[in-house]
Design a protein around this motif. Sequence first.
Motif, PDB file in Angstrom:
ATOM      1  N   GLN A   9      31.605 -29.712  -6.825  1.00 30.02           N
ATOM      2  CA  GLN A   9      31.664 -28.292  -7.189  1.00 30.02           C
ATOM      3  C   GLN A   9      30.352 -27.775  -7.769  1.00 30.02           C
ATOM      4  OE1 GLN A   9      35.335 -27.067  -9.068  1.00 30.02           O
ATOM      5  NE2 GLN A   9      34.428 -25.129  -9.741  1.00 30.02           N
ATOM      6  N   THR A  10      29.597 -28.618  -8.472  1.00 28.20           N
ATOM      7  CA  THR A  10      28.305 -28.130  -8.970  1.00 28.20           C
ATOM      8  C   THR A  10      27.362 -27.882  -7.790  1.00 28.20           C
ATOM      9  OG1 THR A  10      27.595 -30.405  -9.434  1.00 28.20           O
ATOM     10  CG2 THR A  10      28.407 -29.136 -11.294  1.00 28.20           C
ATOM     11  N   ALA A  41      31.946 -26.273 -13.661  1.00 30.30           N
ATOM     12  CA  ALA A  41      31.087 -25.524 -12.740  1.00 30.30           C
ATOM     13  C   ALA A  41      31.595 -24.090 -12.663  1.00 30.30           C
ATOM     14  CB  ALA A  41      31.104 -26.172 -11.355  1.00 30.30           C
ATOM     15  N   ILE A  42      30.806 -23.253 -12.011  1.00 27.72           N
ATOM     16  CA  ILE A  42      31.127 -21.822 -11.894  1.00 27.72           C
ATOM     17  C   ILE A  42      32.479 -21.647 -11.202  1.00 27.72           C
ATOM     18  CG2 ILE A  42      30.395 -19.605 -10.923  1.00 27.72           C
ATOM     19  CD1 ILE A  42      27.487 -20.710 -11.043  1.00 27.72           C
ATOM     20  N   MET A  43      33.276 -20.716 -11.735  1.00 31.73           N
ATOM     21  CA  MET A  43      34.624 -20.450 -11.225  1.00 31.73           C
ATOM     22  C   MET A  43      34.754 -19.034 -10.682  1.00 31.73           C
ATOM     23  SD  MET A  43      36.232 -23.283 -11.967  1.00 31.73           S
ATOM     24  CE  MET A  43      38.003 -23.067 -12.169  1.00 31.73           C
ATOM     25  N   ILE A  44      34.175 -18.073 -11.406  1.00 34.34           N
ATOM     26  CA  ILE A  44      34.298 -16.672 -11.016  1.00 34.34           C
ATOM     27  C   ILE A  44      32.890 -16.092 -10.944  1.00 34.34           C
ATOM     28  CG2 ILE A  44      35.277 -14.420 -11.627  1.00 34.34           C
ATOM     29  CD1 ILE A  44      37.385 -15.857 -13.275  1.00 34.34           C
ATOM     30  N   ALA A  45      32.537 -15.544  -9.800  1.00 34.74           N
ATOM     31  CA  ALA A  45      31.205 -14.959  -9.623  1.00 34.74           C
ATOM     32  C   ALA A  45      31.164 -14.235  -8.289  1.00 34.74           C
ATOM     33  CB  ALA A  45      30.122 -16.048  -9.634  1.00 34.74           C
ATOM     34  N   SER A  66      35.877 -29.803 -10.240  1.00 39.22           N
ATOM     35  CA  SER A  66      35.067 -30.145 -11.417  1.00 39.22           C
ATOM     36  C   SER A  66      35.817 -29.912 -12.717  1.00 39.22           C
ATOM     37  CB  SER A  66      33.758 -29.348 -11.418  1.00 39.22           C
ATOM     38  OG  SER A  66      34.033 -27.965 -11.516  1.00 39.22           O
ATOM     39  N   MET A  67      37.146 -29.852 -12.647  1.00 37.58           N
ATOM     40  CA  MET A  67      37.895 -29.644 -13.883  1.00 37.58           C
ATOM     41  C   MET A  67      37.739 -30.821 -14.840  1.00 37.58           C
ATOM     42  SD  MET A  67      41.669 -30.085 -12.237  1.00 37.58           S
ATOM     43  CE  MET A  67      42.726 -30.267 -13.664  1.00 37.58           C
TER      44      MET A  67
END
Length: 676
Positions: A302-303, A449-453, A501-502
């Motif tokens: 995920q990263t 890692a980024i989730m909302i964008a 990536s949780m």
Amino acid sequence: MSDNHVTGPPVLADSSGHGDALENLMHENRRFSPSDEFISGAVAGPGLHAEAEKDRPGFWARQARELLSWDRDFTQALDWTDPPFAKWFVDGQINAAYNALDRHVENGLGDRVAIYFEGEPGDTRTYTYARLTEEVKKAANAFESLGVTKGDRVAVYLPMIPEAVITMLACARIGAVHSVVFGGFSADALRNRIEDAQAKLVITSDGTYRRGKPSALKPAVDEALKAEGHTVGHVLVVRRNNEPVAWTEGRDLWWEDTVDAASAEHIPVGHDSEQPLFILYTSGTTGKPKGILHTTGGYLTQTAYTHQNVFDLKPDTDVYWCTADIGWVTGHSYVTYGPLVNGASILIYEGTPDSPHQGRWWELVEKYKVSILYTAPTAIRTFMKWGREIPAKYDLSSIRVLGSVGEPINPEAWMWYREVIGSNAGKHGEQKDNPAPIVDTWWQTETGAIMIAPLPGVTATKPGSAQTPLPGIVADVVDENGQSVSNGHGGYLVIREPWPSMLRGIWGDPERFKETYWSRFQDMYFAGDGAKKDEDGDIWLLGRVDDVMNVSGHRLSTTEIESALVSHPSVAEAAVVGAADETTGQAVVAFVILRGTAAEDHDIVRTLREHVGKEIGPIAKPKTILVVPELPKTRSGKIMRRLLQDLAEGREAGDSSTLADAGIMGTITESLKKGV
Ligand code: 6R9
């Protein structure tokens, strides 16, 4: 108090720190569509969302296989038979360091720059992928020679120098678990983290430079290891500022004698996909920081995926600069792992933005032709304060994507970022026709890692909104009862489905993991943030709804600072709130009741600030300490911080009807006017 305790309806309390921000936000209707040119070259297209919706685990499996090299392929994307304990990429074997280093060299990219380093005094170093691989192999051999093996914990207390990245990757290579402790944390904080993780090795430096002066690090390690009975066998010391340091023979070793002298041959082995990669401590609502545990395969997937798609990475031409310190999760995911796994060229800068002058960052952007810049709203607001004429003196035309992280970005700061940084096409005031898109990225230490964008070539951006869950992520805003709110309404931000990536847990405390994140709403991860869906269904983050403050993008717990204050003999009781602050988002304001004659001590406020600095670290020092005769409490004895926050922000105190003693707010206000 339980960890998932919620202190108030998030839609009423705007804790984003910008006064009427919530109201203003909801009237924000500017939209900025990506240019045709950007769309045609973009890494991420609109098809990603559709693909992920059709088969989420399959989507992630494709990302895992395309972005990473596996020593052994996995047999199953996700095992969610024992929620909330997820296993991603089951049976897979992978080496994180091989993925970030060796494979790029094997693919003929050995001469590509991995790290441009600029020290605060202006010294520079350049590491190609070939050289960085060699350094990491040496470090891996050195750590092994000190008895560190797979699963052992290594504490890292380093400034922003290449050895920090080398250390993380060397640990990952041998399957050791790094625990990076921010260099701004105190000896006490470091000791607690070393003890909790039972670290075997500590890696530090003599120090670093801060605003032109040497600043020490090793003394804090010495102090942290003073007590008997710790688990640390060795302290490895990088020479950085050449200041004299105390030395414990047999325990302390210089990096240059140990790592530089080690063999540059080291064969990586595949580790299980769920092999712990690192622990990172973060503040929760209870006193003790939590060791957030991340593992290997899912985290790397995920990263790398988010770094590639959210920043539109073109690794052969981009120069990427994430300004975060490795002491924070952003420094883990978007300085080290995501970018290097993707074969990017990154910039690392050691110092502060105003050393030796307030144009230092823009000078670096111009010098290294930085094309992707990822920073925090607090930095942007600081630059706004310093004036737009400073960045205007530099050629920032190389910038093509801008990122924001750490706290809600207010629309004014967003627009300034776009107009002053993203539109600069030269040092003579030239402007770009198509300013660089801004990606406001919401995520947490826990999410990895980024989730909302927004996706820069897909989403029409809105100033102040993180907008859409990324393809593969199922986020929602729910009400008190866990029901999804309709567009135009606010509530609590939750994640409905597991993601690669949780966090896999809290170090040494599986119960606390369940209780903290998974018990507030059934079968959903509750993040601690309030949010609102606008009329289009886009998500606007409104800040924390628990007792966590956000100061300059750093998470601080009110309870932790309160505990530090009451640990001082002069303090009887303390209540801490985060008050809106123009630059830092929130600032720490403490209300204290003193014991006995302490009020006669004119230096008491300074003493207490120093005390908090010593207990936790300078970033936690209250900006303001107010001495009061009483604190407002409910009948059940809970301090009503909301009322104190009103005072701290200069407002009339709100509804105090549930107070045990209705007159108390008047007494406090009077005493503050008079000075106790
Ligand atoms: C990556 C990081 C997490 C908390 C999070 C939220 C706040 C982070 C944000 C944001 C609004 C954004 N936060 N990014 N709020 N918009 N783009 O910062 O991790 O240090 O664990 O903090 O930061 O409140 O819950 P971490």
